[in-house]
Motif scaffolding. Structure first.
Motif, PDB file in Angstrom:
ATOM      1  N   GLN A  46       3.336   0.719   2.499  1.00 14.67           N
ATOM      2  CA  GLN A  46       2.095   0.454   3.206  1.00 14.67           C
ATOM      3  C   GLN A  46       2.368  -0.737   4.119  1.00 14.67           C
ATOM      4  N   LEU A  47       1.658  -1.811   3.954  1.00 10.27           N
ATOM      5  CA  LEU A  47       1.881  -2.995   4.781  1.00 10.27           C
ATOM      6  C   LEU A  47       3.198  -3.639   4.356  1.00 10.27           C
ATOM      7  N   SER A  48       4.089  -3.863   5.317  1.00 12.30           N
ATOM      8  CA  SER A  48       5.398  -4.416   4.985  1.00 12.30           C
ATOM      9  C   SER A  48       5.258  -5.812   4.386  1.00 12.30           C
ATOM     10  N   PRO A  49       6.147  -6.179   3.471  1.00 10.42           N
ATOM     11  CA  PRO A  49       6.075  -7.510   2.860  1.00 10.42           C
ATOM     12  C   PRO A  49       6.064  -8.665   3.866  1.00 10.42           C
ATOM     13  N   PRO A  50       6.852  -8.625   4.950  1.00  6.23           N
ATOM     14  CA  PRO A  50       6.781  -9.743   5.893  1.00  6.23           C
ATOM     15  C   PRO A  50       5.391  -9.922   6.501  1.00  6.23           C
ATOM     16  N   LEU A  51       4.732  -8.825   6.857  1.00  3.47           N
ATOM     17  CA  LEU A  51       3.388  -8.943   7.429  1.00  3.47           C
ATOM     18  C   LEU A  51       2.359  -9.280   6.361  1.00  3.47           C
ATOM     19  N   ALA A  52       2.519  -8.714   5.180  1.00  4.67           N
ATOM     20  CA  ALA A  52       1.589  -9.026   4.092  1.00  4.67           C
ATOM     21  C   ALA A  52       1.589 -10.520   3.787  1.00  4.67           C
ATOM     22  N   GLY A  53       2.765 -11.149   3.878  1.00  3.08           N
ATOM     23  CA  GLY A  53       2.862 -12.581   3.634  1.00  3.08           C
ATOM     24  C   GLY A  53       2.390 -13.430   4.800  1.00  3.08           C
ATOM     25  N   LEU A  54       2.308 -12.845   5.967  1.00  3.30           N
ATOM     26  CA  LEU A  54       1.921 -13.572   7.174  1.00  3.30           C
ATOM     27  C   LEU A  54       0.419 -13.536   7.414  1.00  3.30           C
ATOM     28  N   PHE A  55      -0.208 -12.372   7.224  1.00  8.11           N
ATOM     29  CA  PHE A  55      -1.623 -12.189   7.544  1.00  8.11           C
ATOM     30  C   PHE A  55      -2.509 -13.026   6.626  1.00  8.11           C
ATOM     31  N   ALA A  56      -3.700 -13.367   7.126  1.00 11.66           N
ATOM     32  CA  ALA A  56      -4.671 -14.140   6.339  1.00 11.66           C
ATOM     33  C   ALA A  56      -5.075 -13.362   5.095  1.00 11.66           C
ATOM     34  N   ALA A  57      -5.344 -12.066   5.267  1.00 15.71           N
ATOM     35  CA  ALA A  57      -5.737 -11.206   4.144  1.00 15.71           C
ATOM     36  C   ALA A  57      -5.590  -9.760   4.571  1.00 15.71           C
ATOM     37  N   HIS A  58      -5.480  -8.879   3.574  1.00 16.90           N
ATOM     38  CA  HIS A  58      -5.402  -7.444   3.845  1.00 16.90           C
ATOM     39  C   HIS A  58      -5.852  -6.681   2.619  1.00 16.90           C
ATOM     40  N   GLY A  59      -6.471  -5.531   2.866  1.00 17.16           N
ATOM     41  CA  GLY A  59      -6.876  -4.649   1.790  1.00 17.16           C
ATOM     42  C   GLY A  59      -5.767  -3.678   1.437  1.00 17.16           C
ATOM     43  N   GLU A  60      -6.095  -2.736   0.583  1.00 17.50           N
ATOM     44  CA  GLU A  60      -5.133  -1.720   0.151  1.00 17.50           C
ATOM     45  C   GLU A  60      -4.945  -0.667   1.237  1.00 17.50           C
ATOM     46  N   ASN A  61      -3.789  -0.013   1.177  1.00 18.83           N
ATOM     47  CA  ASN A  61      -3.483   1.146   2.016  1.00 18.83           C
ATOM     48  C   ASN A  61      -3.552   0.848   3.511  1.00 18.83           C
ATOM     49  N   CYS A  62      -2.999  -0.268   3.916  1.00 22.80           N
ATOM     50  CA  CYS A  62      -2.900  -0.592   5.343  1.00 22.80           C
ATOM     51  C   CYS A  62      -1.504  -0.235   5.823  1.00 22.80           C
ATOM     52  N   LEU A  63      -1.432   0.246   7.059  1.00 28.83           N
ATOM     53  CA  LEU A  63      -0.140   0.583   7.633  1.00 28.83           C
ATOM     54  C   LEU A  63      -0.089   0.066   9.061  1.00 28.83           C
ATOM     55  N   VAL A  64       0.949  -0.706   9.360  1.00 24.60           N
ATOM     56  CA  VAL A  64       1.196  -1.212  10.701  1.00 24.60           C
ATOM     57  C   VAL A  64       2.532  -0.635  11.143  1.00 24.60           C
ATOM     58  N   GLU A  65       2.488   0.278  12.108  1.00 24.66           N
ATOM     59  CA  GLU A  65       3.702   0.912  12.601  1.00 24.66           C
ATOM     60  C   GLU A  65       4.503  -0.073  13.459  1.00 24.66           C
ATOM     61  N   ALA A  66       5.809   0.076  13.427  1.00 22.07           N
ATOM     62  CA  ALA A  66       6.676  -0.723  14.292  1.00 22.07           C
ATOM     63  C   ALA A  66       6.839   0.010  15.612  1.00 22.07           C
ATOM     64  N   PRO A  67       6.998  -0.676  16.701  1.00 19.58           N
ATOM     65  CA  PRO A  67       6.997  -2.131  16.788  1.00 19.58           C
ATOM     66  C   PRO A  67       5.571  -2.685  16.806  1.00 19.58           C
ATOM     67  N   PHE A  68       5.465  -3.912  16.370  1.00 22.36           N
ATOM     68  CA  PHE A  68       4.203  -4.645  16.299  1.00 22.36           C
ATOM     69  C   PHE A  68       4.479  -6.056  16.779  1.00 22.36           C
ATOM     70  N   HIS A  69       3.480  -6.694  17.364  1.00 19.90           N
ATOM     71  CA  HIS A  69       3.633  -8.094  17.752  1.00 19.90           C
ATOM     72  C   HIS A  69       2.326  -8.831  17.492  1.00 19.90           C
ATOM     73  N   CYS A  70       2.451 -10.074  17.030  1.00 26.59           N
ATOM     74  CA  CYS A  70       1.297 -10.961  16.916  1.00 26.59           C
ATOM     75  C   CYS A  70       1.737 -12.374  17.267  1.00 26.59           C
ATOM     76  N   ALA A  71       0.769 -13.220  17.614  1.00 22.90           N
ATOM     77  CA  ALA A  71       1.079 -14.594  18.001  1.00 22.90           C
ATOM     78  C   ALA A  71       1.303 -15.475  16.779  1.00 22.90           C
ATOM     79  N   TYR A  72       0.394 -15.411  15.817  1.00 19.54           N
ATOM     80  CA  TYR A  72       0.453 -16.274  14.635  1.00 19.54           C
ATOM     81  C   TYR A  72       0.408 -15.482  13.327  1.00 19.54           C
ATOM     82  N   GLY A  73      -0.351 -14.404  13.304  1.00 21.67           N
ATOM     83  CA  GLY A  73      -0.493 -13.611  12.088  1.00 21.67           C
ATOM     84  C   GLY A  73      -1.475 -14.201  11.100  1.00 21.67           C
ATOM     85  N   LEU A  74      -1.499 -15.506  10.979  1.00 23.32           N
ATOM     86  CA  LEU A  74      -2.327 -16.166   9.977  1.00 23.32           C
ATOM     87  C   LEU A  74      -3.819 -16.044  10.258  1.00 23.32           C
ATOM     88  N   ASN A  75      -4.184 -15.541  11.426  1.00 16.59           N
ATOM     89  CA  ASN A  75      -5.596 -15.336  11.776  1.00 16.59           C
ATOM     90  C   ASN A  75      -6.013 -13.875  11.691  1.00 16.59           C
TER      91      ASN A  75
END
Length: 184
Positions: A46-75
């Motif tokens: 589902q949500l890759s571990p690097p993004l899961a650790g970066l994002f402020a919060a996330h629910g279950e069953n999220c998928l972010v396809e590559a490629p992806f880009h964000c400025a900070y992630g923490l927001n």
């Protein structure tokens, strides 16, 4: 007490984006995004571990396809069952909230930063951050651009290629540049 540039950014005040603390946070995001974008595909993931650790919060069953880009992630906050197709970019200088069951098509762009209109201040790196909020079960068509400060209501649809400069009401459908309501 003098606020840091990050504190000003978080407070929704004018801040200088050319700041060493913000540079460190952007670098942290680039590392996590690179790890996500270069990881081998895993059909069970589902949500890759690097993004899961970066994002402020996330629910279950999220998928972010590559490629992806964000400025900070923490927001960035994702609800449950959120899908971001390939090529999405989120410039999250302010909170970006994406509700349950929302889907973003390929190459959707979400911008929170608004640069200063005064050339001299813009050259100094001054910008202001405005949150972007997507309700539950929203559908954003491929290549759409969501500008700083917009809110997309529950169940709304944004047509492919639309440039959204104003809020979209719950259940509404918009398309075009600038995005306008569709009727009928």
């Amino acid at each position: 007490m003098t606020l840091t540039e990050r504190q000003k950014m978080q407070a929704g005040d004018w801040y200088c984006c050319q700041d060493s603390e913000l540079d460190v946070l952007r670098h942290r995001a680039r590392v996590a995004v690179h790890q996500h974008n270069t990881a081998p595909p895993d059909p069970a993931a589902q949500l890759s571990p690097p993004l899961a650790g970066l994002f402020a919060a996330h629910g279950e069953n999220c998928l972010v396809e590559a490629p992806f880009h964000c400025a900070y992630g923490l927001n960035i906050t994702l609800g449950r069952n959120v899908y971001l197709n390939a090529g999405c970019t989120i410039l999250d200088t302010a909170p970006v909230t994406i509700g349950d069951g929302t889907m973003l098509g390929p190459n959707v762009q979400i911008y929170c930063a608004q640069h200063h209109k005064d050339r001299d201040l813009r050259v100094q790196g001054l910008e202001i951050a405005r949150p972007v909020t997507l309700g539950a079960e929203v559908w954003i068509g491929g290549g759409a651009i969501l500008m700083p400060g917009v809110t997309i209501g529950n169940g709304a649809i944004v047509g492919a290629g639309a440039v959204v400069t104003r809020d979209v009401p719950a259940g509404g459908t918009v398309a075009g540049n600038p995005a306008r309501p569709l009727t009928g």
